[in-house]
Design an enzyme around this catalytic site. Structure first.
Site, PDB file in Angstrom:
ATOM      1  N   TYR A 147      -1.817  27.085 -48.021  1.00  0.00           N
ATOM      2  CA  TYR A 147      -1.716  27.566 -46.639  1.00  0.00           C
ATOM      3  C   TYR A 147      -0.559  26.934 -45.876  1.00  0.00           C
ATOM      4  O   TYR A 147       0.097  26.026 -46.351  1.00  0.00           O
ATOM      5  CB  TYR A 147      -3.029  27.449 -45.892  1.00  0.00           C
ATOM      6  CG  TYR A 147      -3.711  26.111 -45.725  1.00  0.00           C
ATOM      7  CD1 TYR A 147      -3.078  24.894 -45.916  1.00  0.00           C
ATOM      8  CD2 TYR A 147      -5.054  26.079 -45.337  1.00  0.00           C
ATOM      9  CE1 TYR A 147      -3.730  23.701 -45.721  1.00  0.00           C
ATOM     10  CE2 TYR A 147      -5.728  24.894 -45.150  1.00  0.00           C
ATOM     11  CZ  TYR A 147      -5.059  23.702 -45.339  1.00  0.00           C
ATOM     12  OH  TYR A 147      -5.733  22.520 -45.141  1.00  0.00           O
ATOM     13  N   GLU A 148      -0.306  27.501 -44.702  1.00  0.00           N
ATOM     14  CA  GLU A 148       0.873  27.171 -43.875  1.00  0.00           C
ATOM     15  C   GLU A 148       2.176  27.425 -44.626  1.00  0.00           C
ATOM     16  O   GLU A 148       3.166  26.714 -44.462  1.00  0.00           O
ATOM     17  CB  GLU A 148       0.818  25.711 -43.381  1.00  0.00           C
ATOM     18  CG  GLU A 148      -0.421  25.353 -42.621  1.00  0.00           C
ATOM     19  CD  GLU A 148      -0.690  26.283 -41.444  1.00  0.00           C
ATOM     20  OE1 GLU A 148       0.262  26.909 -40.942  1.00  0.00           O
ATOM     21  OE2 GLU A 148      -1.846  26.391 -41.035  1.00  0.00           O
ATOM     22  N   GLY A 149       2.191  28.466 -45.433  1.00  0.00           N
ATOM     23  CA  GLY A 149       3.350  28.793 -46.249  1.00  0.00           C
ATOM     24  C   GLY A 149       3.206  28.145 -47.613  1.00  0.00           C
ATOM     25  O   GLY A 149       3.242  26.920 -47.727  1.00  0.00           O
ATOM     26  N   GLN A 163       7.945  27.234 -49.175  1.00  0.00           N
ATOM     27  CA  GLN A 163       8.614  26.031 -48.677  1.00  0.00           C
ATOM     28  C   GLN A 163       9.909  25.775 -49.442  1.00  0.00           C
ATOM     29  O   GLN A 163      10.938  25.406 -48.856  1.00  0.00           O
ATOM     30  CB  GLN A 163       7.693  24.813 -48.810  1.00  0.00           C
ATOM     31  CG  GLN A 163       6.371  24.917 -48.074  1.00  0.00           C
ATOM     32  CD  GLN A 163       6.536  25.197 -46.603  1.00  0.00           C
ATOM     33  OE1 GLN A 163       7.371  24.595 -45.934  1.00  0.00           O
ATOM     34  NE2 GLN A 163       5.740  26.112 -46.090  1.00  0.00           N
ATOM     35  N   ARG A 192       2.757  22.192 -40.738  1.00  0.00           N
ATOM     36  CA  ARG A 192       3.280  21.907 -42.073  1.00  0.00           C
ATOM     37  C   ARG A 192       3.403  20.408 -42.316  1.00  0.00           C
ATOM     38  O   ARG A 192       3.140  19.936 -43.426  1.00  0.00           O
ATOM     39  CB  ARG A 192       4.625  22.618 -42.264  1.00  0.00           C
ATOM     40  CG  ARG A 192       4.447  24.109 -42.486  1.00  0.00           C
ATOM     41  CD  ARG A 192       5.743  24.889 -42.465  1.00  0.00           C
ATOM     42  NE  ARG A 192       5.469  26.297 -42.769  1.00  0.00           N
ATOM     43  CZ  ARG A 192       6.367  27.259 -42.703  1.00  0.00           C
ATOM     44  NH1 ARG A 192       7.608  26.989 -42.348  1.00  0.00           N
ATOM     45  NH2 ARG A 192       6.037  28.510 -43.006  1.00  0.00           N
TER      46      ARG A 192
END
Length: 602
Positions: free
Chosen positions: A440-442, A447, A296
């Protein structure tokens, strides 16, 4: 055709006078980061990415990756040779631990180099970027045998790494995964399932790819608490460390994507592939979060890298392109038209891009410093403070940082007008590439929920209160200098909005949790504005001091530009905190009032 010049002077300014890297020379892990070594990393690293990686960016996007009938994947022309140069030049080992063959440079220094890589070629930078995350997870949770088997060759760049979370039926809600792990008699596990959206899942840059895979073991709860983490190499490793047989893992297809075409985003099929448990059974999510947190921060850096190269090209275009006359009369009467720089609205776009990009650079590097300090900051209190701050800042850097990346890329495209929309000028690629970083990555909405749902309340709000004290203290100190007093005053007002929004959540979130959900994104933006504002206050304070001292290292024009840009950010961007606060305080009623069928009605 776009161009790219690594912003070495600006990085050096931030490292020396905002992050304060020289102050930490006596701490463990910082010994290698002497000023001359850091300068060499920035200069040589910038030269490497500009000469080797950037020329492959446009062609790599146009060619993309190719999957063959046997499931193998080849990267675009020139990528293998560039990766070999990357490894041979030692860049793969820069920020890794010496005990595994790394150079031991602080994370904050390697982060500066990673920004340059991303700006030059985001798709290429993702291949080693995923490997760094896998290394972090194995070091944190792997057995000594796993570390010895995999980590040194991943550090050297000889082997790559991935993270395998997402499946067709689940993304953020990992409790829904169906990939299964069955125990084998020899202590290994047989992994069966399908993973999607796997960046760098199969390629020809390294001889082996070490996959970290989430799966559920027999009898595990059907929730996120039942997830285990497994290391599953593409090529099995014999007892002597040499490559053995091919494992039962393959690329089923390459995703057809909006951007990052030169990175092989794969559907990965595990057909009884041999894997080994990493850490404890059913504790895989916590082990994977080590990798996800690193990823992240890296994705937030993708926002910065894309913003920087897009901004550079927009500024160069505005300086060359002639259209119309200045509102106050022709600036260059001898020419048929003035440059775009005479138009206030073009200046507005470029100033916003400059302020957001340079402010985000400072925030990313300050965040990277906290990653270093949470290992050992010299005292338990300072180490705990660093851990608190980076935990709070991760969703802000990822979420707000990638919002900035996309915003600046589209703004740069707008400066070009119609030329920004066609492929030959390169701006549309930056817009396409920047978009994925928000997902992506949340996703950035996730977030925001992580920030307000978990990080604000962490340890009784200790982290956010520490952040408030830092901003408030620096605001008070900066009011004594006429060059920074107004900037400090405006940042103090923005801090007041952030504190008031935080108190509103505390008062109204328990009454109705949807109030928190409805205001989460605005809160992330609000905290991002204040965090970047803190960075601009620090840059203005440093620039003012260096001007008084007659500093020659950065030059008067550079320092004056910092002061002007800080003033622009304070006057033109920080006022948005008031509107965001009012959005938050409006609550969830209007957001949640319509029944679903009203969204679907024709």
């Amino acid at each position: 055709m776009p161009s790219y010049n690594p912003p070495v002077r600006d990085t050096r300014f931030v490292l020396e006078h905002v992050v304060g890297l020289p102050r930490y020379a006596d701490l463990p892990g910082f010994a290698a980061a002497s000023p001359d070594v850091v300068d060499a990393v920035l200069e040589e690293g910038g030269r490497f990415v500009a000469d080797v990686l950037f020329p492959l960016n446009l062609s790599g996007d146009q060619e993309g990756c190719t999957r063959h009938a046997d499931g193998s994947v080849t990267t675009p022309a020139g990528f293998r040779e560039a990766y070999r140069q990357y490894v041979d030049s030692g860049w793969a080992t820069l920020g890794n631990a010496p005990e595994f063959g790394g150079q031991g440079m602080p994370h904050v220094v390697s982060t500066a180099f990673q920004e340059y890589m991303i700006s030059s070629n985001m798709a290429f930078a993702m291949y080693p970027g995923l490997t760094h995350g896998a290394i972090a997870a194995l070091i944190a949770s792997g057995s000594e045998a796993q570390k010895a088997t995999y980590v040194p060759r991943m550090v050297s760049g000889e082997w790559g790494g991935t993270m395998n979370l997402t499946e067709p039926q689940c993304g953020t809600d990992l409790g829904l995964i169906r990939t299964r792990a069955e125990p084998n008699a020899d202590g290994s596990w047989a992994i069966t399932g399908t993973k999607i959206f796997i960046s760098s899942g199969e390629h020809d840059l390294t001889e082996n790819i070490i996959h970290l895979v989430l799966a559920k073991t027999p009898g595990a709860p059907d929730s996120s608490k039942g997830i285990s983490l497994f290391v599953v190499p593409k090529v099995l490793v014999d007892d002597d460390g040499s490559p053995g047989a091919r494992n039962a893992v393959s690329c089923g297809s390459i995703e057809h994507k909006m951007g990052i075409h030169a990175n092989s985003t794969c559907v990965m099929n595990y057909d009884g592939a041999t894997g080994w448990l990493v850490g404890d059974e059913m504790k895989g999510l916590s082990a994977m979060f080590v990798m996800m947190n690193a990823a992240r921060l890296g994705v937030g850096l993708q926002g910065l890298g894309t913003a920087e190269v897009a901004y550079q090209n927009a500024a160069a275009y505005a300086n060359d392109r002639r259209q119309g006359r200045a509102l106050a009369g022709a600036r260059e009467p001898g020419e048929k038209a003035d440059t775009l720089f005479v138009h206030p609205d073009v200046r507005r776009m470029l100033m916003e891009a400059k302020a957001l990009t340079e402010g985000l650079r400072a925030l990313c590097l300050w965040g990277a410093l906290q990653v270093d300090l949470e290992e050992d900051a010299g005292s338990p209190e300072a180490t705990g403070m660093a851990a608190d701050l980076i935990g709070l800042l991760i969703p802000v850097v990822k979420g707000y940082g990638t919002d900035i990346g996309y915003r600046v890329a589209t703004t740069a495209q707008q400066v070009y007008g119609g030329h920004g929309y066609v492929a030959e000028w390169g701006m549309e690629q930056y817009v396409r590439d920047a978009r994925i970083a928000m997902i992506y990555e949340g996703t950035n909405g996730v977030q925001a929920m992580d920030l307000v749902g978990r990080k604000l309340a962490y340890k009784g709000g200790r982290a956010v209160q520490a952040f408030f004290r830092i901003v408030g203290g620096e605001v008070a100190a900066a009011k004594g200098d006429p060059a920074t007093a107004d900037i400090a005053e405006r940042l103090g007002n923005a801090l007041g909005d952030l504190q008031a929004a935080t108190m509103w959540f505390m008062t109204n979130g328990m009454k109705n949790p949807e109030n928190v959900g409805a205001g989460a994104y605005s809160y992330m933006e609000l905290m991002g504005l204040v965090a970047v504002g803190l960075m601009w206050l620090r840059m203005a304070v440093a620039a003012s001091r260096l001007r008084r001292e007659g500093d020659a290292a950065f030059g008067t024009a550079f320092l004056d530009a910092k002061l002007v840009t800080a003033r622009f950010y304070a006057e033109r961007m920080l006022p948005d905190t008031g509107a965001l606060r009012r959005k938050i305080e409006s609550g969830a009623e209007a957001v949640m009032a319509l029944p679903p069928e009203m969204f679907l009605a024709a």
